[in-house]
Write a protein that holds these residues in place. Structure first.
Motif, mmCIF file in Angstrom:
data_model
loop_
_atom_site.group_PDB
_atom_site.id
_atom_site.type_symbol
_atom_site.label_atom_id
_atom_site.label_comp_id
_atom_site.label_asym_id
_atom_site.label_seq_id
_atom_site.Cartn_x
_atom_site.Cartn_y
_atom_site.Cartn_z
ATOM 1 N N ALA A 265 38.719 49.733 47.653
ATOM 2 C CA ALA A 265 39.000 48.306 47.420
ATOM 3 C C ALA A 265 40.199 48.151 46.483
ATOM 4 O O ALA A 265 41.097 47.331 46.717
ATOM 5 C CB ALA A 265 37.770 47.611 46.836
ATOM 6 N N LYS A 266 40.207 48.962 45.435
ATOM 7 C CA LYS A 266 41.281 48.913 44.442
ATOM 8 C C LYS A 266 42.620 49.301 45.074
ATOM 9 O O LYS A 266 43.646 48.670 44.821
ATOM 10 C CB LYS A 266 40.922 49.915 43.337
ATOM 11 C CG LYS A 266 41.525 49.640 42.001
ATOM 12 C CD LYS A 266 40.857 50.565 40.971
ATOM 13 C CE LYS A 266 41.794 50.836 39.825
ATOM 14 N NZ LYS A 266 41.167 51.752 38.836
ATOM 15 N N LYS A 282 47.906 32.880 40.042
ATOM 16 C CA LYS A 282 46.804 32.773 39.066
ATOM 17 C C LYS A 282 45.558 32.116 39.674
ATOM 18 O O LYS A 282 44.453 32.232 39.136
ATOM 19 C CB LYS A 282 47.265 32.056 37.798
ATOM 20 C CG LYS A 282 47.568 30.568 37.969
ATOM 21 C CD LYS A 282 47.902 29.951 36.620
ATOM 22 C CE LYS A 282 47.994 28.418 36.653
ATOM 23 N NZ LYS A 282 48.252 27.756 37.905
ATOM 24 N N THR A 284 44.344 33.005 42.581
ATOM 25 C CA THR A 284 43.685 33.989 43.449
ATOM 26 C C THR A 284 42.333 34.412 42.875
ATOM 27 O O THR A 284 42.210 34.675 41.679
ATOM 28 C CB THR A 284 44.589 35.232 43.622
ATOM 29 O OG1 THR A 284 45.778 34.836 44.296
ATOM 30 C CG2 THR A 284 43.888 36.321 44.433
ATOM 31 N N LYS A 285 41.330 34.458 43.745
ATOM 32 C CA LYS A 285 39.990 34.898 43.353
ATOM 33 C C LYS A 285 39.396 35.793 44.429
ATOM 34 O O LYS A 285 39.460 35.441 45.609
ATOM 35 C CB LYS A 285 39.054 33.680 43.257
ATOM 36 C CG LYS A 285 38.784 33.241 41.855
ATOM 37 C CD LYS A 285 37.751 32.134 41.832
ATOM 38 C CE LYS A 285 38.063 31.317 40.595
ATOM 39 N NZ LYS A 285 37.160 30.330 40.213
ATOM 40 N N ILE A 286 38.799 36.905 44.030
ATOM 41 C CA ILE A 286 38.059 37.707 45.011
ATOM 42 C C ILE A 286 36.724 37.020 45.266
ATOM 43 O O ILE A 286 35.992 36.670 44.332
ATOM 44 C CB ILE A 286 37.862 39.155 44.492
ATOM 45 C CG1 ILE A 286 39.198 39.911 44.544
ATOM 46 C CG2 ILE A 286 36.813 39.882 45.331
ATOM 47 C CD1 ILE A 286 39.132 41.334 44.030
ATOM 48 N N GLY A 288 34.468 38.223 47.861
ATOM 49 C CA GLY A 288 33.451 39.186 48.273
ATOM 50 C C GLY A 288 34.079 40.410 48.906
ATOM 51 O O GLY A 288 35.280 40.435 49.200
ATOM 52 N N HIS A 289 33.255 41.422 49.079
ATOM 53 C CA HIS A 289 33.685 42.669 49.719
ATOM 54 C C HIS A 289 32.804 42.889 50.945
ATOM 55 O O HIS A 289 31.605 42.634 50.902
ATOM 56 C CB HIS A 289 33.523 43.845 48.759
ATOM 57 C CG HIS A 289 34.374 43.746 47.526
ATOM 58 N ND1 HIS A 289 35.548 44.423 47.389
ATOM 59 C CD2 HIS A 289 34.223 43.030 46.384
ATOM 60 C CE1 HIS A 289 36.090 44.149 46.207
ATOM 61 N NE2 HIS A 289 35.299 43.303 45.575
#
Lengths: 338, 338
Positions: A265-266, A282, A284-286, A288-289
């Motif tokens: 993921a990284k 700024k 941007t939000k994750i 889910g994976h």
């Protein structure tokens, strides 16, 4: 509405292949009785055993030119393009990079997409040798699959939630005059009577993000020297909700691991930051994976009719009912699209 | 009924560990407010992403003597034994074979089970060097899990069907005074904040059969020379429905493959036919094939309390709400039981 005496088609599987097949059939043959049998129905999009909801999904070229592929892809692209007014599909600007110089004449999809052009050198992202830009289409499977389900409900298609082990079981549901469409994806490995070992998973790990700064499809070439084997680099803005972008990914063959690998993921995230400065916004939000298993098949997808002798004889089903009348039973395979 | 001001325990996961933990808590602390959050709830036993419904499940000795193991297993065995009157558990005659001579003094579980005896030579199945017989208990998870669910419903436990990505999300559900029990099994690999790479699957492939001729638990030793690595040989009669027997199996470490391998199924079946002539009954029928992933952990199960600083800081959650008040948050881990 279909009557009891008409042909009965049982579609096994409720992924994008099964539901779309049922939709096309119910449009062309409204007199046909249709039943969909599946372990997971489209009202449970969270099931990880089901790959379709995790798809990107945009139209993007895969593989080299083949006549059959061209015909299939052209049909798919045009169908999706025509669906834009429904709101389920949007146009999407797209940039794809390559590790080598590209010859415009050899790009098989250039007349299939819209607004195709070769990128001038200054627009090619670092790390790539060349690139192309075009307009494609993007679909949100999280909206598309429930929409298909509700369309099919309206048309009187029956849904049965059931884990099926063998062609024999589904033949029983279909009845002697029935036909089965086998759209089981990876399940074709385990379905007794089919047991297709050519079917295998291509593991896809992705990140779902709110990233309003990413407005186009972007991808680095597969096989870039700096990218670990099995990994890819792409971003697919979804038609809705606004700002949602699927960020990938991996193409790991024969890997069934459904857990999230955070090292991967990284690595995906940092490659995408490099490719798309807009991801560094700024806002941007994750969100889910995900891990999904693409249902691929060695030798390509199987689109084929097969007659079975019923009742099914199999060493794994030692006791078929001896009273069951023998008959021929038609199965149309449609799986392994990867 | 618990009030709004009492302690709020959120159990993450609805497998046998999560549900049983909630059951014990609600028995001992009826004033405690309990919520279970899980991707799959016990009313969908068909989900393959959930391992508990596919368990055997009988009490059977695993591993060598350890003090902690002995205490845990004795408690488990006695608890199951006491549940016989509920009808969810039955006594089960059991025979286990070994590749070497056994020394009765070294069998750690001999006083834990009932009716323990060393098998005389003539009762030892071919291929094994020695064997023991005893009475154990067998439970049908397909009945036990829905029973637990309905008990918990009656006690006012709340169920939330939700796929959770991080400890932060579940902390939000629990509230600042809440506590989380992490019973996520294999999910502990993917849960942000935990990301435990020591967790791994042990693939178990089994056959469910109607086999009224098999009335006792039988197993060949693991590591028998004639058995392929990763395969095992056992039969577990279930308390209900009558005649249902779970036939196994495999113990394939780090293997996530959820498809059925019919070569393995065939090998299991023929070894079990040899071990249990009663399986060769004309009434025997294969009912289905299953694959489940046992949620194991290198170093053993994790039963441990951990304090988290909230809001969670993680590179995979780049934007926690800056207004959220900082607080300490307790998580009790209970996973990796394999």
């Amino acid at each position: 509405m279909p009557g009891e005496t008409s042909l009965h088609v049982v579609v096994l599987g409720s992924g994008v292949i099964g539901l779309t097949t049922a939709h096309v059939l119910s449009t062309r043959y409204p007199e046909c009785r249709i039943t969909i049998v599946a372990r997971d129905l489209p009202d449970d999009l969270s099931s990880q055993a089901w790959s379709s909801p995790w798809a990107g999904a945009d139209w993007s070229p895969m593989g080299e030119y083949e006549e059959l592929r061209y015909k299939r892809e052209a049909k798919t692209f045009n169908k999706l393009w025509d669906m834009i007014p429904t709101g389920l599909v949007r146009t999407l600007p797209s940039r794809i990079c390559y590790t080598q110089e590209v010859d415009s004449d050899k790009i098989w999809y250039k007349d299939l997409v819209r607004d195709f052009r070769i990128l001038p050198k200054k627009e090619v992202p670092s790390g790539a040798a060349s690139g192309v830009a075009f307009t494609t289409v993007s679909l949100n499977p999280g909206l598309y699959l429930p929409w298909l389900k509700s369309e099919l409900d309206t048309r009187g298609v029956t849904f049965i939630k059931k884990k099926v082990y063998s062609i024999g079981e589904v033949a029983e549901i279909a009845g002697p005059k029935g036909v089965v469409i086998n759209a089981t994806g990876l399940g074709a490995r385990s379905l007794i009577g089919v047991q297709d070992k050519a079917v295998y998973p291509i593991r896809g790990q992705t990140i779902l993000a709110y990233a309003p700064g990413v407005q186009e499809f972007l991808s680095y070439p597969l096989g870039l020297a700096s990218v670990p084997t099995g990994q890819a680099t792409y971003m697919i803005p979804r038609p809705s909700p606004p700002g949602h972008v699927l960020i990938g990914g991996t193409f790991q063959e024969d890997n069934w691991d459904l857990s999230i690998d955070f090292d991967i993921a990284k690595a995906i995230w940092s490659r995408c930051l490099e490719l798309a400065p807009g991801l560094n916004d700024k806002e941007t939000k994750i969100l889910g994976h995900n891990v999904g298993l693409r249902p691929a098949r060695r030798g390509g997808a199987r689109i084929e009719a097969e007659w079975f002798k019923m009742p099914l004889k199999s060493e794994f089903l030692p006791s078929p009912d001896p009273l069951e009348k023998e008959h021929d039973f038609l199965v149309i395979h449609a799986y392994g699209f990867g």
